[in-house]
Scaffold this active site. Sequence first.
Site, PDB file in Angstrom:
ATOM      1  N   LYS A 206       0.936  -0.957   0.075  1.00 39.01           N
ATOM      2  CA  LYS A 206       0.273   0.073   0.005  1.00 39.01           C
ATOM      3  C   LYS A 206       1.023   1.114   0.096  1.00 39.01           C
ATOM      4  O   LYS A 206       0.462   1.905  -0.855  1.00 39.01           O
ATOM      5  CB  LYS A 206      -0.771  -0.131   1.094  1.00 39.01           C
ATOM      6  CG  LYS A 206      -1.821   0.881   1.114  1.00 39.01           C
ATOM      7  CD  LYS A 206      -2.880   1.098   2.498  1.00 39.01           C
ATOM      8  CE  LYS A 206      -3.381   2.761   2.406  1.00 39.01           C
ATOM      9  NZ  LYS A 206      -4.107   2.830   3.518  1.00 39.01           N
ATOM     10  N   GLU A 212      10.474  -5.131   3.903  1.00 39.54           N
ATOM     11  CA  GLU A 212       9.920  -6.786   4.018  1.00 39.54           C
ATOM     12  C   GLU A 212      10.176  -7.030   2.221  1.00 39.54           C
ATOM     13  O   GLU A 212      11.176  -7.243   1.232  1.00 39.54           O
ATOM     14  CB  GLU A 212       9.174  -7.608   4.319  1.00 39.54           C
ATOM     15  CG  GLU A 212       9.829  -7.445   5.768  1.00 39.54           C
ATOM     16  CD  GLU A 212       8.712  -6.119   6.537  1.00 39.54           C
ATOM     17  OE1 GLU A 212       9.109  -5.617   6.697  1.00 39.54           O
ATOM     18  OE2 GLU A 212       8.542  -6.652   7.665  1.00 39.54           O
ATOM     19  N   GLY A 265      -4.930  -1.457   4.050  1.00 37.29           N
ATOM     20  CA  GLY A 265      -4.336  -2.261   4.291  1.00 37.29           C
ATOM     21  C   GLY A 265      -4.601  -4.245   4.619  1.00 37.29           C
ATOM     22  O   GLY A 265      -4.878  -4.695   3.483  1.00 37.29           O
ATOM     23  N   ARG A 266      -5.254  -4.275   5.603  1.00 35.19           N
ATOM     24  CA  ARG A 266      -6.237  -5.716   6.018  1.00 35.19           C
ATOM     25  C   ARG A 266      -7.331  -5.622   5.761  1.00 35.19           C
ATOM     26  O   ARG A 266      -7.804  -6.263   5.976  1.00 35.19           O
ATOM     27  CB  ARG A 266      -6.137  -6.140   7.516  1.00 35.19           C
ATOM     28  CG  ARG A 266      -6.204  -4.241   8.791  1.00 35.19           C
ATOM     29  CD  ARG A 266      -6.245  -4.757   9.672  1.00 35.19           C
ATOM     30  NE  ARG A 266      -6.221  -3.365  10.748  1.00 35.19           N
ATOM     31  CZ  ARG A 266      -6.291  -2.634  10.147  1.00 35.19           C
ATOM     32  NH1 ARG A 266      -4.965  -2.513  10.138  1.00 35.19           N
ATOM     33  NH2 ARG A 266      -6.460  -1.660  11.860  1.00 35.19           N
ATOM     34  N   GLU A 351      -4.554  -6.756  14.948  1.00 37.03           N
ATOM     35  CA  GLU A 351      -4.136  -5.298  14.165  1.00 37.03           C
ATOM     36  C   GLU A 351      -5.499  -4.588  14.292  1.00 37.03           C
ATOM     37  O   GLU A 351      -5.417  -2.870  14.670  1.00 37.03           O
ATOM     38  CB  GLU A 351      -3.505  -5.414  12.744  1.00 37.03           C
ATOM     39  CG  GLU A 351      -2.785  -4.481  12.883  1.00 37.03           C
ATOM     40  CD  GLU A 351      -2.043  -4.401  11.126  1.00 37.03           C
ATOM     41  OE1 GLU A 351      -2.755  -4.490  10.586  1.00 37.03           O
ATOM     42  OE2 GLU A 351      -1.187  -4.390  11.062  1.00 37.03           O
ATOM     43  N   HIS A 382      -5.700 -33.621  17.755  1.00 34.10           N
ATOM     44  CA  HIS A 382      -4.415 -33.962  18.476  1.00 34.10           C
ATOM     45  C   HIS A 382      -3.687 -33.376  19.263  1.00 34.10           C
ATOM     46  O   HIS A 382      -2.345 -33.670  18.979  1.00 34.10           O
ATOM     47  CB  HIS A 382      -4.093 -34.650  17.093  1.00 34.10           C
ATOM     48  CG  HIS A 382      -5.400 -35.755  17.040  1.00 34.10           C
ATOM     49  ND1 HIS A 382      -5.763 -37.221  17.119  1.00 34.10           N
ATOM     50  CD2 HIS A 382      -6.352 -35.668  16.374  1.00 34.10           C
ATOM     51  CE1 HIS A 382      -6.791 -37.492  16.522  1.00 34.10           C
ATOM     52  NE2 HIS A 382      -7.606 -36.508  15.419  1.00 34.10           N
ATOM     53  N   LYS A 510       9.257  -1.366  14.005  1.00 36.43           N
ATOM     54  CA  LYS A 510       9.977  -0.803  12.573  1.00 36.43           C
ATOM     55  C   LYS A 510      11.181  -0.138  13.114  1.00 36.43           C
ATOM     56  O   LYS A 510      11.720   0.331  12.336  1.00 36.43           O
ATOM     57  CB  LYS A 510       8.482  -0.403  12.065  1.00 36.43           C
ATOM     58  CG  LYS A 510       8.251  -1.246  11.158  1.00 36.43           C
ATOM     59  CD  LYS A 510       7.037  -1.071   9.947  1.00 36.43           C
ATOM     60  CE  LYS A 510       5.710  -1.795   9.687  1.00 36.43           C
ATOM     61  NZ  LYS A 510       4.940  -1.101   8.856  1.00 36.43           N
TER      62      LYS A 510
HETATM   63  O1  F6P Z   1       3.210  -3.875   9.487  1.00 35.38           O
HETATM   64  C1  F6P Z   1       2.102  -3.231   9.461  1.00 35.38           C
HETATM   65  C2  F6P Z   1       1.326  -2.898   8.097  1.00 35.38           C
HETATM   66  O2  F6P Z   1       1.170  -1.509   7.962  1.00 35.38           O
HETATM   67  C3  F6P Z   1       0.034  -3.674   8.290  1.00 35.38           C
HETATM   68  O3  F6P Z   1      -1.265  -2.976   8.196  1.00 35.38           O
HETATM   69  C4  F6P Z   1      -0.157  -3.294   6.438  1.00 35.38           C
HETATM   70  O4  F6P Z   1      -1.016  -4.438   6.317  1.00 35.38           O
HETATM   71  C5  F6P Z   1       1.372  -3.882   6.263  1.00 35.38           C
HETATM   72  O5  F6P Z   1       2.231  -3.611   7.763  1.00 35.38           O
HETATM   73  C6  F6P Z   1       1.738  -3.483   5.030  1.00 35.38           C
HETATM   74  O6  F6P Z   1       1.772  -2.590   4.287  1.00 35.38           O
HETATM   75  P1  F6P Z   1       2.187  -1.743   2.988  1.00 35.38           P
HETATM   76  O7  F6P Z   1       1.256  -2.953   2.384  1.00 35.38           O
HETATM   77  O8  F6P Z   1       2.132  -0.558   3.290  1.00 35.38           O
HETATM   78  O9  F6P Z   1       3.140  -2.906   2.660  1.00 35.38           O
END
Ligand code: F6P
Length: 543
Positions: A206, A212, A265-266, A351, A382, A510
């Site tokens: 987003k 990452e 995002g979620r 979240e 199990h 972060k």
């Molecule tokens: O770490 C939390 C977050 O901001 C989430 O809310 C989001 O879905 C994810 O990181 C990824 O963010 P982006 O889509 O900006 O890479």
Amino acid sequence: MTKTPIEYAEWTTLKTHAQDMKKHTLAGHFANNPARQEELTKTVDMLRFDYSKNHITSETLALFKTYSEAVGLNDLRGKLLGGEVVNQSENRPALHTALRARDPIVSSGGEPVAERVRSERAKLFDVAGKLRAGEIVAADGAPFKHIIFLGIGGSSLGPALLMKALGYSNTSAFDVHIVSNIDGHALMPVLDACEAARTLLIVASKTFTTTETLTNADTVRRWMKDAGVSDLNAHLMGVTAAPEKAKEYGVPADNVLPFAEWVGGRYSLWSAISAPVVFAYGAQVFEEFLAGADAVDQHFAKAPFEDNIPILSACLDVWYTNFWDAQTRGLFVYDDRLGLLPDYLQQLETESNGKDRTQDGQDVTWQTSPILWGGVGTDCQHSVFQLMHQGTHLVPVEFIGTKNADHTESLHHRKLLANMFAQSAALMRGRSVEEATEKLIAKGVNSDTLDHLAASKSFRGDRPSTTILLERLTPRALGNLIAFYEHKTFVAGMLVGINPYDQMGVELGKELATELEGVIAGDTALPEGYDASTKALIDYLQS
Ligand code: F6P
């Protein structure tokens, strides 16, 4: 300052009611009301909810209704669906419902909504069609075969869930790999499994700033370059709410699939974030998924309190976490294809509602989100089910299964559902020491061990659960299910007075990770303010 939940007289009434309810058992509620199961079973579109094995009565629901009226839930729902600002800290609406509405709202805060949703989806479908037809091709002119989709959190959990859930009944046009973790152990096997010349890289973020995702993207691009791909950008697509950043990164304008800032995002799997699903299974599957969500949106908007499943489920969460001391909720899926649902919902719910400040910054002294955990049945029976049946924590459970399977081995499906129903029945029924004793005597157990064995083999029971059955696991039913959880999460957030649409709690970690990366690399000294433990961990790495 807004009134907090605990300042409402209606909250106190619920608390008193809970004390009274604790004197009763689930079995007792069934005995007292022969119509209980029918009254507490609700159906919406392809979902069937059985709430009857919960510690609630019509009085509980009436009290929650009064409480929800006191906090103004109807108005808050109207604001959400009407595109008003509901995310105060970031001053924006949360308009994920517009992404799936047959008739999206036209505008919000002066910005076009419907037109934007339609044009963004048209672009997504157009690109999907061309990719699937082999009209969008790799640098060497041949079609793509592999897709590496990079994203994390809301930018990967949704597509990963959908790819798995729908993969059994749909043939994928591409070999899709979704990588989220920055751990090289996640990415390297994917690179080994793909041929660079035939690989399309989709970077989904987003913000287009997430470490990452961008680190993984850099590595994939280096891998492509090393393999001799002549035009790296021809192999690159971006899905983002920050198109300019994607272009700066090298994504050609035609290859940027945008979505709006007002999509959290979620809550973004209704947008181009689900590009791998559309590319793999086609636009129609995705449209059915959206239509399923729209059906639940209509239900949420219009159904009365007593029948409104997101509202009822949210009340249950608030009920158990605040008045029954439950800290967690268990979610067990009895359909292997839904194996990623617990992970997906963990982000959605925790979240959103894992917060200790109200919308206007007051300290929270009540409970907000329960800790959501779970897994796949029957496997979990199990492993963790021992704790569910005899452990010391109260764990309200949701069982989710499908009425009709898509394979032909009916024996397997029968056994699967028998297990699911048995678990909820056993959790409620329990087994008294007397019953356990009788069974042991019948087996010839001698009197020396009888008492302690009978105690160990008894179950207190009276443990609550909700059973959710999908008529069949179709894209539509999946849309139903996820939209249901989204609205449930919103309502729970409103009932406990927090903002479900920001996630400031992820930021500090972060920031520190960025600082520590330089320290671990030996480029910078450890800044002031770090503790001896962290310092020693870094020293150990560097030794
Ligand atoms: O770490 C939390 C977050 O901001 C989430 O809310 C989001 O879905 C994810 O990181 C990824 O963010 P982006 O889509 O900006 O890479």
